[in-house]
Design a protein around this motif. Structure first.
Motif, mmCIF file in Angstrom:
data_model
loop_
_atom_site.group_PDB
_atom_site.id
_atom_site.type_symbol
_atom_site.label_atom_id
_atom_site.label_comp_id
_atom_site.label_asym_id
_atom_site.label_seq_id
_atom_site.Cartn_x
_atom_site.Cartn_y
_atom_site.Cartn_z
ATOM 1 N N GLY A 1 0.820 -1.203 0.000
ATOM 2 C CA GLY A 1 0.000 0.000 0.000
ATOM 3 C C GLY A 1 0.851 1.249 0.000
ATOM 4 N N SER A 2 0.189 2.382 0.212
ATOM 5 C CA SER A 2 0.859 3.676 0.185
ATOM 6 C C SER A 2 0.587 4.412 1.489
ATOM 7 C CB SER A 2 0.355 4.507 -1.001
ATOM 8 O OG SER A 2 0.933 5.793 -1.003
ATOM 9 N N PHE A 3 1.575 5.178 1.959
ATOM 10 C CA PHE A 3 1.414 5.967 3.179
ATOM 11 C C PHE A 3 2.065 7.314 2.939
ATOM 12 C CE2 PHE A 3 2.266 7.300 7.558
ATOM 13 C CZ PHE A 3 1.079 6.962 8.173
ATOM 14 N N ARG A 4 1.308 8.394 3.217
ATOM 15 C CA ARG A 4 1.788 9.747 2.950
ATOM 16 C C ARG A 4 2.141 10.435 4.260
ATOM 17 N NH1 ARG A 4 -1.585 12.091 -2.207
ATOM 18 N NH2 ARG A 4 -2.036 10.099 -3.199
ATOM 19 N N LEU A 5 3.410 10.819 4.363
ATOM 20 C CA LEU A 5 3.933 11.455 5.567
ATOM 21 C C LEU A 5 4.331 12.882 5.224
ATOM 22 C CD1 LEU A 5 4.904 11.072 8.536
ATOM 23 C CD2 LEU A 5 7.117 10.373 7.585
ATOM 24 N N ALA A 6 3.694 13.860 5.873
ATOM 25 C CA ALA A 6 3.919 15.268 5.569
ATOM 26 C C ALA A 6 4.645 15.961 6.719
ATOM 27 C CB ALA A 6 2.591 15.977 5.313
ATOM 28 N N TRP A 7 5.571 16.832 6.360
ATOM 29 C CA TRP A 7 6.235 17.708 7.334
ATOM 30 C C TRP A 7 5.610 19.087 7.228
ATOM 31 C CZ3 TRP A 7 9.372 13.473 7.593
ATOM 32 C CH2 TRP A 7 10.263 13.362 8.672
ATOM 33 N N LEU A 8 5.107 19.634 8.326
ATOM 34 C CA LEU A 8 4.505 20.960 8.373
ATOM 35 C C LEU A 8 5.371 21.850 9.242
ATOM 36 C CD1 LEU A 8 2.109 18.878 7.882
ATOM 37 C CD2 LEU A 8 0.628 20.581 8.942
ATOM 38 N N GLY A 9 5.547 23.109 8.847
ATOM 39 C CA GLY A 9 6.307 23.995 9.708
ATOM 40 C C GLY A 9 6.867 25.199 8.995
ATOM 41 N N HIS A 10 7.886 25.755 9.617
ATOM 42 C CA HIS A 10 8.459 27.033 9.191
ATOM 43 C C HIS A 10 9.696 26.821 8.322
ATOM 44 C CE1 HIS A 10 10.828 25.756 12.515
ATOM 45 N NE2 HIS A 10 9.967 26.142 13.442
ATOM 46 N N SER A 11 10.561 27.838 8.262
ATOM 47 C CA SER A 11 11.683 27.819 7.323
ATOM 48 C C SER A 11 12.694 26.725 7.621
ATOM 49 C CB SER A 11 12.388 29.178 7.337
ATOM 50 O OG SER A 11 12.785 29.528 8.657
ATOM 51 N N ILE A 12 12.833 26.318 8.885
ATOM 52 C CA ILE A 12 13.773 25.248 9.193
ATOM 53 C C ILE A 12 13.276 23.942 8.581
ATOM 54 C CG2 ILE A 12 14.798 23.895 11.066
ATOM 55 C CD1 ILE A 12 14.816 26.435 12.740
ATOM 56 N N VAL A 13 11.979 23.727 8.567
ATOM 57 C CA VAL A 13 11.417 22.569 7.879
ATOM 58 C C VAL A 13 11.623 22.717 6.375
ATOM 59 C CG1 VAL A 13 9.319 21.253 7.423
ATOM 60 C CG2 VAL A 13 9.728 22.191 9.711
ATOM 61 N N ALA A 14 11.406 23.913 5.855
ATOM 62 C CA ALA A 14 11.554 24.146 4.417
ATOM 63 C C ALA A 14 12.971 23.883 3.948
ATOM 64 C CB ALA A 14 11.142 25.571 4.072
ATOM 65 N N GLY A 15 13.946 24.077 4.816
ATOM 66 C CA GLY A 15 15.329 23.807 4.450
ATOM 67 C C GLY A 15 16.197 25.025 4.313
ATOM 68 N N GLN A 16 15.696 26.200 4.707
ATOM 69 C CA GLN A 16 16.501 27.408 4.623
ATOM 70 C C GLN A 16 17.770 27.237 5.453
ATOM 71 O OE1 GLN A 16 14.299 31.010 5.290
ATOM 72 N NE2 GLN A 16 16.128 32.275 5.516
ATOM 73 N N GLY A 17 18.896 27.595 4.857
ATOM 74 C CA GLY A 17 20.185 27.389 5.505
ATOM 75 C C GLY A 17 20.900 26.172 4.968
ATOM 76 N N GLY A 18 20.136 25.207 4.434
ATOM 77 C CA GLY A 18 20.719 24.047 3.759
ATOM 78 C C GLY A 18 20.582 24.218 2.261
ATOM 79 N N VAL A 19 20.274 23.136 1.576
ATOM 80 C CA VAL A 19 19.972 23.186 0.140
ATOM 81 C C VAL A 19 18.628 22.489 -0.035
ATOM 82 C CG1 VAL A 19 20.758 22.657 -2.191
ATOM 83 C CG2 VAL A 19 22.436 23.018 -0.364
ATOM 84 N N PRO A 20 17.511 23.228 0.011
ATOM 85 C CA PRO A 20 16.191 22.590 -0.048
ATOM 86 C C PRO A 20 16.066 21.650 -1.240
ATOM 87 C CG PRO A 20 15.964 24.905 0.503
ATOM 88 C CD PRO A 20 17.415 24.689 0.152
ATOM 89 N N GLY A 21 15.574 20.453 -0.952
ATOM 90 C CA GLY A 21 15.437 19.438 -1.978
ATOM 91 C C GLY A 21 16.664 18.570 -2.147
ATOM 92 N N VAL A 22 17.771 18.973 -1.529
ATOM 93 C CA VAL A 22 19.006 18.187 -1.578
ATOM 94 C C VAL A 22 19.472 17.894 -0.159
ATOM 95 C CG1 VAL A 22 21.399 18.109 -2.353
ATOM 96 C CG2 VAL A 22 19.668 19.181 -3.788
ATOM 97 N N VAL A 23 19.707 18.948 0.599
ATOM 98 C CA VAL A 23 20.109 18.804 1.998
ATOM 99 C C VAL A 23 19.154 19.620 2.860
ATOM 100 C CG1 VAL A 23 21.921 19.104 3.705
ATOM 101 C CG2 VAL A 23 22.525 18.487 1.365
#
Length: 635
Positions: free
Chosen positions: A315-337
């Motif tokens: 089957g399939s299971f969808r896990l979502a992360w909700l939050g602010h810029s630290i969740v978005a990845g600001q400071g790293g490389v969003p989508g990579v790190v």
């Protein structure tokens, strides 16, 4: 040699190898570097540790000390120290590489006995060096974990591996692994591998240290040392021990048999006893090992089982992360790190896992997998239009999403009240998406594609406004991990009742739980309430509203208390905001992962070079954080 290219590099904290049962030799110096409270000096394996004063007694968590016995563990590795130069330790030098090895007695080595040095006499032409321990008896269909210490003369990217063999000595399948490490030059580093089930027919097992394909080949006179190998019959690895330690014994002949040790660190303390001081008054149980707080009646095990089932392709299971810029990845490389992307990569090492919907924009940063013509403008802002999206009012302008996760399906999320766009997958002829005319998210699904990475190009067709929320490339079954982090957001932005009714179809809560149909959510909020002056009480109310609605709808929820954000001008984070998040966990009986406890304080984490700026982790920090989340959520 396995391909680690989808793995994440873990940068271990000094505290992660200062364990009662591992490295007494460097204990005092490294613990002092973490600035333990002078009021909480401790004694570990005879080494008294004191440090500069610091108002956070949770700092002593790095010692992982608990005096009450929990049980025993068995290290099955034969000659784990090692104690003699053993030809049954296997080595591959890499293509073209040749070398010598020597046995070195050294009581400062992680085993307190010795290490084996591998020295290249002829340079290798590729990265594929791997060293594996003695073949040790193992059992089919049992779960094993292990670790091995390495010291490299050059910086490298490495992982611990487990290799399984039948009675005839034939390897069963490939080497298995589940995390990577950045190995600094000339420093001992522990590599871990957790929770692998031995295949049918297993009679022997080896723990190994392997260079990743992103790592460097060894040149003439380079060295790689190994020591302190351990494999246990368990889903989690313990610190190294052998029969020379006071609370351990050899099952047979010294240095050539399995060893047994008492394990004194419990998974969870009793209620009220060992939660971090910044939790305030809490009734739940806390695991210092996993930074996991469980209110009365809360557990992560059902969620872990659902994730495991999806990873197994059921089957399939969808896990979502909700939050602010630290969740978005600001400071790293969003989508990579970023924490979420690294978690998705880590889960893919354990089974079927793919990326969820990748939002078209998350405010201050753009996902590295997205390129676009500038006419695809960002629209919306916190406390206005949530979730952020893209709008284009010029014909013929392109938005491109290039997936880095394989999948057989593409989903494109547009607005039904926008204008027509076309899509092309991997250079195919454009196909038009005709809007429904309804103010709702319109999902266009394309299935039956080859199970590989795909490039999706979306093109505007008119001067009327076209709207794009995001794109997904995913497998039909498995775990789907989506990052819905949104720079600047606070808890109020994620309430389902926020905005006027005509806007709610694309606000944060409805986008995650209705449009993307998430089964579970990891929620990390609170930093922007502190930064922008909202009260802890308002945070508690808004966060509670969202958690209550999600859990009432049958969704799994895990709260995350984010990394420390206090600075000299904002001193209320630990005092006011941390207890507010704990109170929400208690009220709605949901698990909480405490990343503030993990990093102790901003000065301590900054000393480890984990911050990009005043608030956000850098890539090194994200690598460290994702390992905590993976340990809690992945089976």
């Amino acid at each position: 040699m396995p391909d680690y290219t989808t793995g994440g590099i873990q940068y271990p904290l000094a505290g992660d190898f200062i364990k009662k049962d591992s490295v007494e030799g460097k204990l005092a110096d490294d613990m002092k570097s973490l600035a333990l409270s002078a009021n909480d000096a401790i004694t570990v394996e005879g080494a008294r540790v004191e440090g500069s004063a610091m108002d956070n007694t949770e700092a002593v968590r790095v010692a992982r000390i608990d005096s009450s016995p929990l049980g025993v563990a068995r290290n099955i590795v034969i000659n784990p120290g090692p104690n003699t130069a053993s030809p049954s330790w296997l080595v591959s030098w890499g293509a073209g590489g040749v070398g010598d090895r020597s046995f070195v007695l050294d009581q400062t080595a992680p085993s307190k006995v010795a290490y084996i040095r591998h020295k290249w006499t002829t340079a290798a032409t590729n990265y594929a060096a791997i060293i594996r321990s003695v073949a040790s008896p193992a059992t089919s269909e049992a779960m094993y974990s292990g670790s091995i210490w390495v010291r490299s003369s050059i910086p490298n990217i490495m992982g611990a591996t487990l290799s399984f063999y039948n009675e005839a000595g034939t390897q069963l399948g490939a080497n298995v692994y589940n995390r990577l490490y950045q190995v600094s030059p000339n420093q001992w580093t522990r590599l871990d591998v957790n929770g692998y089930t031995a295949p049918t027919g297993t009679a022997f097992i080896r723990i190994g240290a392997a260079v990743n394909s992103a790592g460097a080949p060894y040149s003439t006179n380079d060295t790689l040392d190994v020591s302190a190998a351990i494999v246990t019959l368990d889903s989690r690895v313990f610190g190294y021990f052998d029969g020379t330690r006071g609370d351990a014994y050899w099952e047979g002949a010294p240095d050539s048999s399995a060893t047994v040790a008492a394990i004194t660190t419990p998974e969870f303390g009793a209620p009220f006893t060992n939660a971090p001081t910044h939790a305030g008054v809490s009734a739940g149980r806390y695991s210092r090992d996993r930074r996991l707080y469980l209110p009365d009646g809360a557990t992560v095990e059902p969620l872990r089982r659902r994730i495991q089932k999806a990873l197994d392709g059921e089957g399939s299971f969808r896990l979502a992360w909700l939050g602010h810029s630290i969740v978005a990845g600001q400071g790293g490389v969003p989508g990579v790190v970023d924490n979420v992307r690294l978690f998705q990569q880590r889960s893919a090492q354990s089974g079927v896992s793919s990326a969820g919907m990748v939002p078209a924009v998350n405010n201050t940063t753009t996902d590295a997998r997205v390129t676009l013509d500038p006419e695809w403008a960002s629209i919306g802002a916190p406390r206005s239009n949530m979730q952020l999206h893209r709008r284009c009012v010029v014909a013929g302008k392109q938005y491109t999403y290039a997936s880095t996760t394989a999948g057989t399906n593409v989903e494109i999320y547009t607005f039904g009240n926008g204008s027509a766009v076309t899509y092309s997958i991997d250079g195919s002829a454009p196909v038009t998406i005709t809007p429904t005319g309804v103010g709702a998210i319109q999902i266009t699904t394309v299935g039956g594609l080859a199970n590989t990475n795909h490039t999706v190009v979306i093109t505007s067709t008119t001067t009327a406004a076209a709207y794009l929320l995001g794109v997904s490339v995913h497998a039909t079954t498995g775990l789907r991990v989506g990052n819905f982090g949104y720079s600047g957001s606070w808890a109020a932005d994620w309430r389902s009742d926020y905005f006027t009714s005509s806007q709610r179809f694309y606000n944060g809560y409805n986008n995650v739980f209705s449009n993307w149909a998430a089964d579970a959510a990891i929620i990390e909020l609170g930093a922007n309430e502190l930064i922008h002056g909202s009260t802890a009480g308002t945070l508690e109310s808004n966060l509670g509203n969202m958690v209550s609605e999600a859990t009432s709808a049958g969704k799994d929820v895990v709260l995350v208390l984010g990394t420390p954000v206090e600075d000299p001008t904002r001193t209320t984070w630990v005092k006011d905001y941390c207890p507010a998040v704990y109170r929400v966990a208690d009220m709605y009986r949901v698990p909480l992962v405490d990343l503030t406890a993990h990093w102790i304080s901003r000065p301590v984490a900054a000393a480890q070079d984990f911050y990009y700026d005043q608030w956000h982790p850098n890539s090194k920090g994200y690598f460290d954080l994702h390992d905590v989340m993976a340990d809690v959520l992945l089976p």
